[in-house]
Design an enzyme around this catalytic site. Structure first.
Site, PDB file in Angstrom:
ATOM      1  CD  GLU A 458      -3.245  -0.827   2.095  1.00 49.98           C
ATOM      2  OE1 GLU A 458      -4.009   0.327   2.413  1.00 49.98           O
ATOM      3  OE2 GLU A 458      -4.024  -1.869   1.734  1.00 49.98           O
TER       4      GLU A 458
HETATM    5  C1  LIG Z   1       2.710  -9.715   0.542  1.00 49.75           C
HETATM    6  C2  LIG Z   1       2.421  -8.398  -0.209  1.00 49.75           C
HETATM    7  C3  LIG Z   1       1.188  -8.211  -1.027  1.00 49.75           C
HETATM    8  C4  LIG Z   1       0.026  -7.176  -1.520  1.00 49.75           C
HETATM    9  N1  LIG Z   1      -0.369  -7.398  -2.576  1.00 49.75           N
HETATM   10  C5  LIG Z   1      -0.939  -6.632  -3.758  1.00 49.75           C
HETATM   11  C6  LIG Z   1      -2.480  -6.717  -3.895  1.00 49.75           C
HETATM   12  O1  LIG Z   1      -3.272  -7.448  -3.688  1.00 49.75           O
HETATM   13  N2  LIG Z   1      -2.409  -5.905  -5.442  1.00 49.75           N
HETATM   14  C7  LIG Z   1      -1.758  -5.108  -5.699  1.00 49.75           C
HETATM   15  O2  LIG Z   1      -1.720  -4.908  -6.678  1.00 49.75           O
HETATM   16  N3  LIG Z   1      -0.551  -5.433  -5.682  1.00 49.75           N
HETATM   17  C8  LIG Z   1       0.115  -5.578  -4.144  1.00 49.75           C
HETATM   18  N4  LIG Z   1       1.669  -5.516  -3.129  1.00 49.75           N
HETATM   19  C9  LIG Z   1       2.026  -4.687  -4.031  1.00 49.75           C
HETATM   20  C10 LIG Z   1       2.382  -3.610  -3.510  1.00 49.75           C
HETATM   21  O3  LIG Z   1       1.756  -2.920  -3.477  1.00 49.75           O
HETATM   22  C11 LIG Z   1       4.292  -3.366  -3.972  1.00 49.75           C
HETATM   23  O4  LIG Z   1       5.061  -4.199  -3.712  1.00 49.75           O
HETATM   24  C12 LIG Z   1       4.450  -2.013  -3.284  1.00 49.75           C
HETATM   25  O5  LIG Z   1       3.587  -1.175  -4.323  1.00 49.75           O
HETATM   26  C13 LIG Z   1       6.399  -2.323  -3.821  1.00 49.75           C
HETATM   27  O6  LIG Z   1       6.532  -2.543  -5.241  1.00 49.75           O
HETATM   28  P1  LIG Z   1       8.021  -3.372  -5.099  1.00 49.75           P
HETATM   29  O7  LIG Z   1       7.719  -4.577  -4.406  1.00 49.75           O
HETATM   30  O8  LIG Z   1       8.128  -3.663  -6.724  1.00 49.75           O
HETATM   31  O9  LIG Z   1       8.909  -2.357  -4.955  1.00 49.75           O
HETATM   32  P2  LIG Z   1       9.756  -1.485  -5.990  1.00 49.75           P
HETATM   33  O10 LIG Z   1       8.848  -0.421  -6.753  1.00 49.75           O
HETATM   34  O11 LIG Z   1      10.689  -1.791  -6.914  1.00 49.75           O
HETATM   35  O12 LIG Z   1      10.459  -0.188  -4.821  1.00 49.75           O
HETATM   36  C14 LIG Z   1      12.211  -0.634  -4.586  1.00 49.75           C
HETATM   37  C15 LIG Z   1      12.327   0.312  -3.081  1.00 49.75           C
HETATM   38  O13 LIG Z   1      12.045   1.338  -3.769  1.00 49.75           O
HETATM   39  C16 LIG Z   1      11.619   2.535  -2.987  1.00 49.75           C
HETATM   40  N5  LIG Z   1      10.987   3.630  -3.615  1.00 49.75           N
HETATM   41  C17 LIG Z   1      10.837   3.392  -5.357  1.00 49.75           C
HETATM   42  N6  LIG Z   1      10.026   4.209  -5.857  1.00 49.75           N
HETATM   43  C18 LIG Z   1      10.701   5.455  -4.765  1.00 49.75           C
HETATM   44  C19 LIG Z   1      11.033   7.054  -4.724  1.00 49.75           C
HETATM   45  N7  LIG Z   1      10.183   7.912  -5.620  1.00 49.75           N
HETATM   46  N8  LIG Z   1      11.532   7.780  -4.039  1.00 49.75           N
HETATM   47  C20 LIG Z   1      11.876   7.293  -2.350  1.00 49.75           C
HETATM   48  N9  LIG Z   1      12.016   5.170  -2.720  1.00 49.75           N
HETATM   49  C21 LIG Z   1      11.700   4.378  -4.280  1.00 49.75           C
HETATM   50  C22 LIG Z   1      10.101   2.224  -2.248  1.00 49.75           C
HETATM   51  O14 LIG Z   1       9.845   2.918  -1.101  1.00 49.75           O
HETATM   52  C23 LIG Z   1      11.144   0.536  -1.972  1.00 49.75           C
HETATM   53  O15 LIG Z   1      12.170   0.714  -0.971  1.00 49.75           O
HETATM   54  C24 LIG Z   1       1.806  -6.337  -2.826  1.00 49.75           C
HETATM   55  C25 LIG Z   1       2.647  -6.831  -1.881  1.00 49.75           C
HETATM   56  C26 LIG Z   1       3.204  -7.339  -1.214  1.00 49.75           C
HETATM   57  C27 LIG Z   1       4.575  -7.490  -1.049  1.00 49.75           C
END
Ligand SMILES: Cc1cc2nc3c(=O)[nH]c(=O)nc-3n(C[C@H](O)[C@H](O)[C@H](O)COP(=O)(O)OP(=O)(O)OC[C@H]3O[C@@H](n4cnc5c(N)ncnc54)[C@H](O)[C@@H]3O)c2cc1C
Length: 781
Positions: A458
């Site tokens: 989220e």
């Molecule tokens: C257990 C679990 C349940 C989930 N459930 C759902 C679901 O039901 N439906 C759905 O659609 N998604 C779901 N998600 C997805 C979740 O919302 C995403 O994982 C989340 O948006 C982060 O994406 P990512 O893991 O690819 O991290 P990335 O986007 O790769 O981010 C990596 C790091 O970079 C940081 N970062 C990225 N951009 C910036 C910026 N501009 N400035 C500073 N820092 C930044 C982030 O904070 C993070 O620390 C789920 C994820 C998990 C792990």
């Protein structure tokens, strides 16, 4: 000298004259400024604009304006559960908690038990946000939050399973945008658990930057139910989708293109949300991820050129391309509730169990809560838990008042989950090896494992802090910035200039007033900033400082925007610290409100003092951090001297206060019960949390006997040669020496049996298979 003074007065008079004459002001000042502003302001994409403009501004607006009024804060109605909601919490939620055993879910069943699934569905846990008219429970946001918090004190898989269908997903989107036909069909089925929803946005290539998803649909004709219809061919590859592996209704976000102009003359319609039955041909679900040993259903989903009719679009074909706006508009409610509630639940579990554990566990022949080092960690657990629950309740209350508090939802998502991490980590440190060895008797290790999940989902926390809280707050909560931006991007430049003139000079007045107030409050240590209504006398100081910090923040925010402009977006560390100040002020407000709404409980005062002082210290650190890294050094120096002329007004909570907080959570009574209200506490001592409660009571009930035993021992009446004179068996030795009656010995034995169950850890066969063996002295005797 006189000449210079006269010149200065003349200049001021000339400026006042120009400013007071609209025609002159526009000609000589506003127009050139407006033209520069239009030139330098980067054009916002639709997705950026929709994200920034989504939701409403609430108490965050008062903090951003530099004028938080105590009267306005306390005029916000104190959120309360209805009788039916409280009954649901006391009955249905209690029952489903009893059905689920976290260890069994994790190690044996790899899912919550079938009877719990059935109970959740039939008791309409999935329909908490669905109105009764559609067969849902129609609960308030507060009740929804209380249910999630309580489930989280029992089992993460259970809480996530219930949380997700009630958060941003098919039901929420249907309620706001669904056609009548879609609502009438799906909402009753979702409420009764006949459909299990999931919502799929995240792709392997677009996580945080969700608007960049490569998943796409092409508008085309195709066959559907024996007829040729207008539809779309959709291709997606999603991951991390909660409930994805078991869903029957898949919400899907993808970018919709209309290259052949079948819907109009817009080839790229934009992000679109559709509802696809999971048995629709081509939908691939079922595989699972394994998120940190948690057993909630989560997995990938794919589809390639899957044809679906346009009627699958939420809201029907007219909502094609409106998906991003829909998601942004609905984000605030779920984000205000889901994770703040579940992390508050975990914190309550920690406070309740670890507080008691420190009374049950002795080392160096002393209960460990008496060690200052342990008390310091207990104080963090107590203070943060008090504040987290305050923020949870106040924010859920805002949703119930019809707010969609976008910035506040980001604040609570970030700060409640981060404080939850501190609380659970401290709990783990205190219980030592007991927390580390997983097994049925471990009551905290699973919460510890789950902490990173909420930090990431989220809106990952680093992004939320660095980009969203201040980035969105500066535009939404500021009284003038959004108007200035809209004016700069106006299609009609003359209308834009008129709007800009109004907004800009309003902004100048606002900044000047706040700066004068902030400096005045700085020099007087906020003495004139009396609360504008009766508040608890012991809290008055904090209301004054809240006003002072708020005015200082508003000034610093304006100066930062003025000097850094668009570069502020790239200077994430500065933006994050500005967001920290705003966030701490919100959390302090919530804590003050909680203390007042709960009738100013004297026993809770240490918790409130600790939480507020800690939050002020964090806000001070953030001010210091911004100023230490401010690119314009003379300005930073001037701001430091003007805003905090006498240094930092707050010191970290004192050791005496920390000891008082530690006492509040490690002694039975109102403070402990209010702090951990609605935590699931089983009465069965075979359950780990039940055993802690029973051992806690038994230890307190035998305090007098324990003191007598110490006296007996100190008097040298236990024979030195008795091998039972050790930390485990002393009572036996004292009884043998005549220091305890048979009855008294039996009471001590019963207490020891409970204590040994609490301090015992599980062990398994060498291959880690098979049931665990946890013996206590009581079991052995
Ligand atoms: C257990 C679990 C349940 C989930 N459930 C759902 C679901 O039901 N439906 C759905 O659609 N998604 C779901 N998600 C997805 C979740 O919302 C995403 O994982 C989340 O948006 C982060 O994406 P990512 O893991 O690819 O991290 P990335 O986007 O790769 O981010 C990596 C790091 O970079 C940081 N970062 C990225 N951009 C910036 C910026 N501009 N400035 C500073 N820092 C930044 C982030 O904070 C993070 O620390 C789920 C994820 C998990 C792990």
């Amino acid at each position: 000298m006189t000449f210079l003074l006269l010149l200065l007065l003349l200049l001021i008079a000339a400026a006042a004259f120009v400013l007071s004459r609209r025609d002159l002001r526009i000609k000589h000042l506003s127009r050139p400024l407006y033209q520069t502003f239009r030139r330098i302001l980067p054009r916002m994409s639709d997705t950026e604009r929709e994200a920034l403009e989504a939701g409403t501004v609430w108490w965050d607006g008062a903090l951003f304006r530099g004028r938080p009024s105590a009267r306005a804060l306390h005029a916000i109605p104190a959120p309360r559960l209805s009788e039916a909601e409280q009954a649901f919490l006391d009955n249905e939620v209690e029952t489903v908690c009893a059905m689920v055993n976290d260890w069994q879910v994790t190690r044996q069943d790899l899912d919550i038990p079938a009877e719990a699934w059935e109970y959740i569905k039939t008791r309409r846990f999935f329909g908490m946000i669905i109105p009764e008219a559609y067969g849902g429970l129609g609960f308030s946001a507060l009740a929804h939050s209380a249910v999630v918090a309580k489930l989280s004190t029992r089992c993460s898989a259970l809480s996530v399973t219930v949380m997700v269908p009630n958060s941003l997903g098919p039901a929420e989107l249907l309620l706001h945008y669904g056609t009548d036909e879609q609502k009438n069909h799906y909402l009753p089925r979702l409420a009764r658990g006949e459909d299990i929803p999931a919502f799929a946005l995240t792709s392997p290539w677009a996580g945080s930057d969700a608007a960049a998803i490569p998943d796409h649909g092409i508008v085309c004709k195709g066959e559907w139910q024996g007829r040729e219809v207008l539809g779309m061919r959709v291709t997606w590859d999603k991951r991390y989708i909660t409930l994805g592996p078991v869903c029957t209704l898949l919400g899907l976000a993808f970018r919709l293109y209309d290259p052949d102009g079948l819907l109009g003359d817009t080839p790229d319609l934009g992000i679109t949300c559709a509802l696809v039955p999971s048995d629709h041909p081509g939908v691939d679900i079922g595989r699972r991820h394994f998120p940190l040993d948690a057993m909630f259903m989560n997995g990938p989903t794919q589809g390639r050129d899957v044809f679906m009719p346009l009627d699958f679009i939420i809201g029907g074909p007219s909502m094609a391309g409106q998906g991003w706006r829909m998601l942004m508009e609905c984000l605030a409610a779920g984000r205000s509730i889901s994770l703040p509630s579940s992390y508050t639940g975990m914190a309550k579990l920690t406070a309740r169990t670890v507080g008691a554990y420190t009374v049950v566990r002795d080392q160096f022949r002393t209960r460990i809560h008496k060690f200052e080092g342990v008390a310091e960690a207990l104080a963090r657990i107590g203070g943060h838990t008090y504040l987290m629950d305050a923020a949870r309740v106040m924010t859920a209350g805002a949703v119930d008042l019809g707010e969609k508090p976008a910035v506040v939802s980001a604040i609570v998502k970030y700060h409640v989950t981060e404080r939850g991490r501190i609380v659970v980590n401290d709990g783990m440190d205190i219980i030592g090896g007991k927390g580390i060895c997983l097994g049925p008797q471990n009551f905290l290790g699973r919460a510890y494992q789950q902490i990173p999940v909420g930090i990431t989902v989220e809106g990952a926390n680093i992004l939320t802090r660095s980009l969203i809280i201040f980035g969105q707050g500066a535009i939404r909560c500021h009284p003038h910035v959004l108007d200035e931006m809209r004016a700069a991007q106006a299609a009609d430049p003359e209308q834009g200039l008129a709007d800009f003139d109004r907004a800009f000079w309003g902004h100048v007045r606002h900044t000047t007033c706040n700066a004068l107030r902030a400096v005045g409050h700085g020099f007087t240590n906020a003495l004139p900033a009396r609360p504008d209504t009766a508040v608890a006398p012991e809290m008055v100081r904090y209301y004054r400082q809240l006003t002072r910090f708020s005015a200082a923040f508003a000034t610093l925010a304006d100066v930062s925007m003025l000097t850094l402009g668009g570069a502020l977006k790239r200077r994430e560390s500065i933006s994050a610290r500005l967001g920290d100040i705003l966030s701490q002020l919100y959390l302090i407000s919530a804590t003050l409100k909680r203390y007042q709404d709960e009738g100013r409980q004297a026993a809770d005062a240490p918790l409130a003092h600790w939480a507020i002082q800690d939050a002020f210290c964090r806000a001070q650190d953030a001010f210091t951090g911004v100023l230490a890294n401010f690119p314009n050094r003379p300005l930073a120096w001037a701001l430091r001297v003007l805003l905090f002329p006498w240094g930092r007004p707050f010191a970290a909570p004192s050791d005496t206060l920390s000891m008082a907080v530690a006492d509040a959570i490690s002694q039975p009574g109102g403070a402990r019960d209010r702090l951990t209200q609605d935590a699931y506490v089983p009465h069965d001592p075979a359950e780990p949390v039940g055993a802690i409660e029973a051992a806690f009571t038994a230890v307190l009930d035998t305090q007098v006997l324990e003191a007598r035993m110490r006296e007996f021992e100190k008097a040298g009446r236990v024979p030195a040669a008795d091998p039972r004179a050790n930390v485990r068996d002393m009572a036996e030795a004292i009884h043998a020496a005549g220091g305890l009656t048979d009855d008294e010995l039996n009471r001590i034995r019963a207490r020891n049996a409970l204590r040994d169950r609490v301090i015992g850890v599980d062990d398994f066969a060498p291959n880690l298979q098979g049931p665990s063996r946890t013996e206590s002295a009581g079991d052995r005797s």
